[in-house]
Scaffold this motif. Structure first.
Motif, PDB file in Angstrom:
ATOM      1  N   VAL A 149      -3.202  -6.510  -4.341  1.00 42.54           N
ATOM      2  CA  VAL A 149      -2.323  -7.564  -4.899  1.00 42.54           C
ATOM      3  C   VAL A 149      -0.872  -7.094  -5.000  1.00 42.54           C
ATOM      4  CG1 VAL A 149      -4.180  -8.708  -6.154  1.00 42.54           C
ATOM      5  CG2 VAL A 149      -2.875  -6.917  -7.283  1.00 42.54           C
ATOM      6  N   ASN A 152       3.798  -9.820  -8.358  1.00 41.80           N
ATOM      7  CA  ASN A 152       4.020 -11.082  -9.079  1.00 41.80           C
ATOM      8  C   ASN A 152       2.674 -11.750  -9.352  1.00 41.80           C
ATOM      9  OD1 ASN A 152       3.642 -11.875  -6.364  1.00 41.80           O
ATOM     10  ND2 ASN A 152       4.553 -13.853  -6.807  1.00 41.80           N
ATOM     11  N   LYS A 175      -6.590  -2.760  -6.024  1.00 42.41           N
ATOM     12  CA  LYS A 175      -5.369  -1.943  -5.999  1.00 42.41           C
ATOM     13  C   LYS A 175      -4.206  -2.734  -6.587  1.00 42.41           C
ATOM     14  CE  LYS A 175      -1.756  -0.032  -3.233  1.00 42.41           C
ATOM     15  NZ  LYS A 175      -0.881  -0.582  -4.266  1.00 42.41           N
ATOM     16  N   ALA A 176      -3.661  -2.222  -7.698  1.00 45.78           N
ATOM     17  CA  ALA A 176      -2.482  -2.850  -8.310  1.00 45.78           C
ATOM     18  C   ALA A 176      -1.236  -2.418  -7.560  1.00 45.78           C
ATOM     19  CB  ALA A 176      -2.392  -2.421  -9.771  1.00 45.78           C
ATOM     20  N   SER A 177      -0.188  -3.212  -7.688  1.00 43.97           N
ATOM     21  CA  SER A 177       1.082  -2.895  -7.024  1.00 43.97           C
ATOM     22  C   SER A 177       1.784  -1.736  -7.733  1.00 43.97           C
ATOM     23  CB  SER A 177       1.988  -4.127  -7.049  1.00 43.97           C
ATOM     24  OG  SER A 177       3.312  -3.756  -6.767  1.00 43.97           O
ATOM     25  N   THR A 216      -7.788   0.103   2.705  1.00 45.97           N
ATOM     26  CA  THR A 216      -8.097  -1.024   3.591  1.00 45.97           C
ATOM     27  C   THR A 216      -8.699  -0.581   4.925  1.00 45.97           C
ATOM     28  OG1 THR A 216      -5.774  -1.050   4.280  1.00 45.97           O
ATOM     29  CG2 THR A 216      -6.427  -2.605   2.569  1.00 45.97           C
ATOM     30  N   THR A 227      -3.020 -10.145  -0.910  1.00 45.85           N
ATOM     31  CA  THR A 227      -1.860 -11.002  -1.156  1.00 45.85           C
ATOM     32  C   THR A 227      -0.628 -10.116  -1.124  1.00 45.85           C
ATOM     33  OG1 THR A 227      -3.112 -12.494  -2.573  1.00 45.85           O
ATOM     34  CG2 THR A 227      -0.733 -12.594  -2.760  1.00 45.85           C
ATOM     35  N   GLY A 228       0.372 -10.543  -0.364  1.00 45.15           N
ATOM     36  CA  GLY A 228       1.600  -9.758  -0.271  1.00 45.15           C
ATOM     37  C   GLY A 228       2.464 -10.284   0.854  1.00 45.15           C
ATOM     38  N   PRO A 230       4.294 -10.443   4.769  1.00 40.96           N
ATOM     39  CA  PRO A 230       3.797 -10.450   6.151  1.00 40.96           C
ATOM     40  C   PRO A 230       3.833  -9.076   6.834  1.00 40.96           C
ATOM     41  CG  PRO A 230       5.500 -12.132   5.827  1.00 40.96           C
ATOM     42  CD  PRO A 230       5.421 -11.345   4.563  1.00 40.96           C
ATOM     43  N   HIS A 235       0.058  -4.389   8.757  1.00 37.00           N
ATOM     44  CA  HIS A 235      -0.599  -3.081   8.573  1.00 37.00           C
ATOM     45  C   HIS A 235      -2.071  -3.282   8.233  1.00 37.00           C
ATOM     46  CE1 HIS A 235       2.766  -0.335   8.838  1.00 37.00           C
ATOM     47  NE2 HIS A 235       3.486  -1.130   8.073  1.00 37.00           N
ATOM     48  N   GLY A 252       3.607 -15.008   2.391  1.00 35.58           N
ATOM     49  CA  GLY A 252       4.758 -15.706   1.838  1.00 35.58           C
ATOM     50  C   GLY A 252       4.931 -17.111   2.379  1.00 35.58           C
ATOM     51  N   CYS A 284       5.354 -17.330  -4.270  1.00 34.84           N
ATOM     52  CA  CYS A 284       5.077 -17.497  -2.841  1.00 34.84           C
ATOM     53  C   CYS A 284       5.200 -18.961  -2.429  1.00 34.84           C
ATOM     54  CB  CYS A 284       3.693 -16.969  -2.520  1.00 34.84           C
ATOM     55  SG  CYS A 284       2.428 -17.686  -3.552  1.00 34.84           S
ATOM     56  N   PHE A 449      -6.472 -22.657  -2.173  1.00 34.97           N
ATOM     57  CA  PHE A 449      -5.074 -22.233  -2.115  1.00 34.97           C
ATOM     58  C   PHE A 449      -4.930 -21.296  -0.919  1.00 34.97           C
ATOM     59  CE2 PHE A 449      -1.480 -19.602  -3.097  1.00 34.97           C
ATOM     60  CZ  PHE A 449      -0.651 -20.356  -3.897  1.00 34.97           C
TER      61      PHE A 449
HETATM   62  P1  NAD Z   1       3.947  -6.140  -0.439  1.00 35.07           P
HETATM   63  O1  NAD Z   1       3.354  -6.656   0.819  1.00 35.07           O
HETATM   64  O2  NAD Z   1       5.093  -5.188  -0.349  1.00 35.07           O
HETATM   65  O3  NAD Z   1       2.843  -5.370  -1.312  1.00 35.07           O
HETATM   66  C1  NAD Z   1       1.609  -5.974  -1.651  1.00 35.07           C
HETATM   67  C2  NAD Z   1       0.554  -4.893  -1.892  1.00 35.07           C
HETATM   68  O4  NAD Z   1       0.257  -4.249  -0.651  1.00 35.07           O
HETATM   69  C3  NAD Z   1       0.986  -3.783  -2.863  1.00 35.07           C
HETATM   70  O5  NAD Z   1      -0.096  -3.463  -3.710  1.00 35.07           O
HETATM   71  C4  NAD Z   1       1.310  -2.631  -1.925  1.00 35.07           C
HETATM   72  O6  NAD Z   1       1.187  -1.353  -2.507  1.00 35.07           O
HETATM   73  C5  NAD Z   1       0.268  -2.840  -0.831  1.00 35.07           C
HETATM   74  N1  NAD Z   1       0.582  -2.152   0.428  1.00 35.07           N
HETATM   75  C6  NAD Z   1       1.788  -1.804   0.916  1.00 35.07           C
HETATM   76  N2  NAD Z   1       1.648  -1.208   2.124  1.00 35.07           N
HETATM   77  C7  NAD Z   1       0.327  -1.199   2.414  1.00 35.07           C
HETATM   78  C8  NAD Z   1      -0.453  -0.741   3.523  1.00 35.07           C
HETATM   79  N3  NAD Z   1       0.108  -0.132   4.579  1.00 35.07           N
HETATM   80  N4  NAD Z   1      -1.782  -0.935   3.490  1.00 35.07           N
HETATM   81  C9  NAD Z   1      -2.371  -1.548   2.454  1.00 35.07           C
HETATM   82  N5  NAD Z   1      -1.690  -1.979   1.367  1.00 35.07           N
HETATM   83  C10 NAD Z   1      -0.361  -1.818   1.345  1.00 35.07           C
HETATM   84  O7  NAD Z   1       4.330  -7.425  -1.272  1.00 35.07           O
HETATM   85  P2  NAD Z   1       5.204  -7.518  -2.602  1.00 35.07           P
HETATM   86  O8  NAD Z   1       6.632  -7.255  -2.281  1.00 35.07           O
HETATM   87  O9  NAD Z   1       4.546  -6.707  -3.670  1.00 35.07           O
HETATM   88  O10 NAD Z   1       4.988  -9.073  -2.969  1.00 35.07           O
HETATM   89  C11 NAD Z   1       5.795 -10.085  -2.461  1.00 35.07           C
HETATM   90  C12 NAD Z   1       5.141 -10.828  -1.330  1.00 35.07           C
HETATM   91  O11 NAD Z   1       3.868 -11.340  -1.728  1.00 35.07           O
HETATM   92  C13 NAD Z   1       5.953 -12.038  -0.901  1.00 35.07           C
HETATM   93  O12 NAD Z   1       6.039 -12.131   0.499  1.00 35.07           O
HETATM   94  C14 NAD Z   1       5.149 -13.210  -1.461  1.00 35.07           C
HETATM   95  O13 NAD Z   1       5.359 -14.433  -0.813  1.00 35.07           O
HETATM   96  C15 NAD Z   1       3.761 -12.719  -1.340  1.00 35.07           C
HETATM   97  N6  NAD Z   1       2.874 -13.471  -2.238  1.00 35.07           N
HETATM   98  C16 NAD Z   1       1.973 -14.358  -1.707  1.00 35.07           C
HETATM   99  C17 NAD Z   1       1.146 -15.117  -2.536  1.00 35.07           C
HETATM  100  C18 NAD Z   1       0.123 -16.081  -1.988  1.00 35.07           C
HETATM  101  O14 NAD Z   1      -0.840 -16.376  -2.691  1.00 35.07           O
HETATM  102  N7  NAD Z   1       0.267 -16.613  -0.789  1.00 35.07           N
HETATM  103  C19 NAD Z   1       1.245 -14.949  -3.916  1.00 35.07           C
HETATM  104  C20 NAD Z   1       2.165 -14.048  -4.423  1.00 35.07           C
HETATM  105  C21 NAD Z   1       2.971 -13.309  -3.571  1.00 35.07           C
END
Ligand code: NAD
Length: 491
Positions: A149, A152, A175-177, A216, A227-228, A230, A235, A252, A284, A449
């Motif tokens: 995750v 946010n 895994k928390a951020s 992963t 969730t995160g 693109p 990756h 996003g 998002c 969703f």
């Molecule tokens: P991010 O992609 O940087 O990080 C998300 C998670 O992925 C973190 O826990 C991070 O440590 C992990 N991570 C990073 N590199 C990795 C790798 N190589 N392998 C596996 N895990 C890895 O995202 P962010 O900046 O924390 O969050 C913002 C993004 O999340 C925005 O693009 C937003 O739109 C998106 N988001 C989407 C939703 C949805 O439900 N669609 C909801 C909330 C946020």
């Protein structure tokens, strides 16, 4: 200062190498907590614990009804502690306390929804085309789930993964951020109290490299719920080439919010405010491409600028604050950079655009409205994840739909109109996973969703999601009183 710990196999522990990282309160720049940075060895330990719990432990013997009961207990604990969890999430991420507390209380309903589904996962008896065969299917837990995750809405984005995973009988490594790890490491204490057997839920935190990558791509992980952003998603997809885990991606967006001339004006303005300045724009589903029909365009620009200027910026834990700080310095730099680029590309600032005076110690950015000549402007094309709205003008319904669909993303969309036929036509024509009509950012455990295109694939919430955490087994039983025929004698 609070020093959090990892939660692996029912124990609170440090990372294998003892390394920690700090978490900074974005409202005042103060370091307020530390958390262990999980290594590959920690990931191994957590996944092994989840794998053992799945196949050998007490969890494997629990009935679906027992799993549901444990989820109900977890829901009650989350609800009872929602105030404290919300406060921690706010201190960690800067998101408004009013939002984190209310959202965490509502998260309890997500666990209840999946608790109720636990004993409704059924297979089928098949009307097979061979008279002496009895064939049935069952749905088994897919395996160890890696839930990853962002910073946010962590409690919420965890519930949409952990709820269905546990209801289906899977075990989880969450895994928390690294940006805001505290609320999930605090949540671990509730998981511990809820009475799940050791290893069923493990909660770790650390950086993308090595923690996220090791998790992963782990050979014992069967499902990745991500969730995160693109870039990270790319990756993840590459990592899962190692283990063939089933993946869902919630990414996003650059969601359109279309205001027709026949819309209820006040409702539409409120929708645009909620869609862009709610959660300080760090959502998002932010409706950050606001398209307004020509007849109401000038009135809208004037009113939205007035509303943006009137927003109360402040400490996110203060109940009167409407917009708080951004979560990270990178987010702030990005907003400043893209707003400046957009102005140089021809956009006009009608509200905000800078860091507010008097908030220098925190990561604040003013609620900002940019009037944009076309979709070529950077603020219209890029997900900002900040309180920045881009406004565009359109003449016809066809033009609005074409503008809305001119994006690689497809997560949310808003349509404001009093015309039901138009609402249906436009909802159908827009290519996105969610369309809100005369409302915005509404969510529910009952409602799927997720996005189209660069916004990802797979869905979270809703009834069908439970099946994404199961795999089908087919059992063939020969009911004939005769032994199985010799395969080399054709009859
Ligand atoms: P991010 O992609 O940087 O990080 C998300 C998670 O992925 C973190 O826990 C991070 O440590 C992990 N991570 C990073 N590199 C990795 C790798 N190589 N392998 C596996 N895990 C890895 O995202 P962010 O900046 O924390 O969050 C913002 C993004 O999340 C925005 O693009 C937003 O739109 C998106 N988001 C989407 C939703 C949805 O439900 N669609 C909801 C909330 C946020």
């Amino acid at each position: 200062m609070i020093d959090y710990q990892l939660y692996i196999d029912g124990e609170f522990c440090e990372a294998a190498d003892g390394n920690r990282f700090t978490s900074t309160n974005p409202a005042n720049g103060e370091v307020w907590a530390t958390a262990p940075a999980a290594t590959e060895a920690d990931v191994d330990r957590a996944v092994d614990a989840a794998h053992t719990a799945l196949h050998e432990g007490e969890w494997a013997t629990w009935t679906p009804t027992q799993r549901g009961r444990a989820l109900y207990r977890l829901a009650d604990l989350v609800e009872a502690h929602s105030g404290r969890l919300g406060e921690i999430e706010t201190t960690d991420s800067g998101k408004l306390g009013a939002e984190t507390k209310a959202q965490t209380a509502y998260v309890a309903d997500y666990y209840r929804y999946y608790a109720g589904l636990a004993d409704k996962i059924q297979g089928a008896t098949l009307p097979i085309d061979k008279p002496e065969m009895h064939v049935f299917t069952s749905r088994e837990p897919v395996g160890v789930v890696a839930a990853v995750v962002p910073w946010n809405a962590e409690m919420f984005l965890t519930a949409t993964k952990v709820g269905p995973a546990l209801a289906a009988g899977c075990t989880v490594v969450l895994k928390a951020s690294e940006v805001a790890p505290a609320s999930l490491l605090e949540f671990a204490k509730l998981v511990d109290h809820a009475g799940f057997p050791s290893g069923v839920v493990n909660i770790i935190t650390g950086f993308g490299e090595p923690c996220g990558r090791a998790l992963t791509s782990h050979q014992k992980v069967a499902r990745v719920a991500f969730t995160g952003g693109p870039e990270t998603a790319r990756h993840i997809v590459r990592n899962t080439a190692e283990n063939f885990a089933v993946v869902s991606l919630e990414l996003g967006g650059k969601s359109p919010l279309i205001i027709f001339e026949d819309a209820d004006f006040e409702g539409a303005v409120n929708g645009a405010v909620a869609g862009n300045f709610g959660a300080t724009g760090q959502s998002c589903v932010a409706g950050s491409r606001v398209m307004v029909q020509a007849a109401v365009y000038d009135a809208f620009v004037e009113e939205i600028a007035r509303r943006a200027d009137a927003i109360r910026i402040g400490d996110p834990l203060d109940a009167d604050t409407q917009v708080g700080p951004l979560a990270t310095q990178d987010q702030l730099d990005r907003c400043e950079r893209i707003v400046a680029a957009s102005v140089s590309e021809g956009a006009t600032l009608v509200a905000g655009g800078s860091r507010p005076d008097g908030f220098e110690e925190g990561l604040y950015f003013e609620p900002t409205v940019l009037v944009c000549p076309d979709q070529g402007v950077s603020s219209v094309r890029t997900e900002l994840f900040g309180p920045v709205m881009s406004v565009l003008r359109f003449d016809t319904e066809e033009e609005a739909v074409a503008l809305a669909n001119d994006t690689a993303f497809g997560l949310g969309a808003g349509v404001f109109t009093e015309n039901v036929s138009r609402a249906l036509r436009v909802s159908k024509a827009i290519r996105s996973g969610i369309v809100w009509v005369n409302t915005y950012r509404a969510i529910s455990p009952i409602s799927p969703f997720g996005g189209f295109g660069q916004s990802g694939y797979g869905r979270e919430a809703g009834m069908d999601v439970i099946h994404d955490y199961t795999r089908t087994k087919t059992v063939w039983i020969n009911t004939s009183s005769e032994p199985m025929a010799n395969p080399f004698i054709m009859r």
